[in-house]
Write an enzyme that holds these catalytic residues in place. Structure first.
Site, mmCIF file in Angstrom:
data_model
loop_
_atom_site.group_PDB
_atom_site.id
_atom_site.type_symbol
_atom_site.label_atom_id
_atom_site.label_comp_id
_atom_site.label_asym_id
_atom_site.label_seq_id
_atom_site.Cartn_x
_atom_site.Cartn_y
_atom_site.Cartn_z
ATOM 1 N N LYS A 83 0.853 -1.195 0.000
ATOM 2 C CA LYS A 83 0.000 0.000 0.000
ATOM 3 C C LYS A 83 0.889 1.246 0.000
ATOM 4 C CE LYS A 83 -4.303 1.034 2.450
ATOM 5 N NZ LYS A 83 -4.951 0.860 3.756
HETATM 6 C C1 E4P Z 1 -8.355 1.421 4.010
HETATM 7 O O1 E4P Z 1 -7.495 0.970 3.335
HETATM 8 C C2 E4P Z 1 -8.138 2.462 5.034
HETATM 9 O O2 E4P Z 1 -7.119 2.039 5.846
HETATM 10 C C3 E4P Z 1 -9.360 2.723 5.867
HETATM 11 O O3 E4P Z 1 -10.511 2.333 5.185
HETATM 12 C C4 E4P Z 1 -9.423 4.137 6.384
HETATM 13 O O4 E4P Z 1 -10.629 4.317 7.057
HETATM 14 P P1 E4P Z 1 -10.884 5.532 8.062
HETATM 15 O O5 E4P Z 1 -11.188 6.748 7.244
HETATM 16 O O6 E4P Z 1 -12.076 5.102 8.861
HETATM 17 O O7 E4P Z 1 -9.645 5.687 8.884
#
Ligand code: E4P
Length: 217
Positions: A83
């Site tokens: 990522k």
């Molecule tokens: C996904 O890859 C992210 O880590 C996650 O969905 C972020 O979500 P949040 O906005 O609730 O922190």
């Protein structure tokens, strides 16, 4: 649409793995820190629980360091997806890792142009953050629809991974908008199955069966 769990809690993932409904997992530095885990150990553990894509995020901010971290993460298991943040350095790292056969997830996507660049960088997944857009009065699901349109229009293979999910409505909205995958917090995953008419209907079926004096089949 693939369903991913958005958590770094291994026990929470393990408790849902046997549903057969979990196609993958996403983590981020905040989730790993909250879990109090060593990132390499935790990602290896999660990859052993779920055979599908498991996203593990770099923390470097310069492309060559991101590439090195990405290679380290990718070496942990065959199903690791590296990522990367949606910055120019992240996009450079995405291209390099993609060209080396490593799966990538370009994260923190908040616009059509950013999604276009992620696709051009060869990202396996792009993660538009629905909830964070909604939080400031914008239309998160509308962005999913728009990205679906441009990817289909221009023939990009990058998969749309709806992220920052806040509700069951976000999940069904993502499916309706054409997301390829949706990463879901565990409490919202658990709520997807629930409907009061299912509960009432099942209660009535079982009562009628018992009232007729019938037992197990
Ligand atoms: C996904 O890859 C992210 O880590 C996650 O969905 C972020 O979500 P949040 O906005 O609730 O922190």
């Amino acid at each position: 649409m693939m369903i991913f769990l958005d958590t770094a809690e291994a026990d929470v993932i393990a408790a849902r793995a046997d549903t057969g409904l979990v196609d993958g997992v996403t983590t981020n530095p905040s989730l790993i820190a909250k879990a109090g885990a060593d990132i390499k150990e935790r990602i290896a553990d999660i990859c052993g629980l779920i055979p599908g894509p498991v996203s593990a995020e770099v923390v470097a901010t310069e492309a060559s360091a991101m590439i090195a971290e990405g290679q380290t993460l990718a070496a942990l298991a065959d199903n690791v997806v590296v990522k990367l943040p949606l910055t120019m350095e992240g996009l450079k790292a995405c291209r390099a890792l993609t060209d080396n056969g490593i799966a990538t997830n370009v994260t923190l996507c908040f616009s059509i142009n950013q999604a276009l660049l992620a696709a051009k960088a060869g990202a396996t997944f792009v993660s538009p953050f629905i909830g964070r857009l909604d939080d400031r009065g914008e239309d998160g699901l509308g962005l999913i629809e728009d990205i679906r349109h441009i990817y289909d229009e221009h023939g990009f293979a990058t998969r749309i991974l709806a992220a920052s999910i806040r509700s069951v409505e976000h999940v069904e909205g993502s499916a309706m908008a054409g997301a390829d995958a949706c990463t879901i917090p565990p409490n919202i995953f658990d709520a997807l199955v629930q409907h009061e008419l299912t509960d009432k209907g099942l209660e009535a079926f079982l009562k009628d069966w018992a009232d007729a004096g019938k037992g197990a089949i």
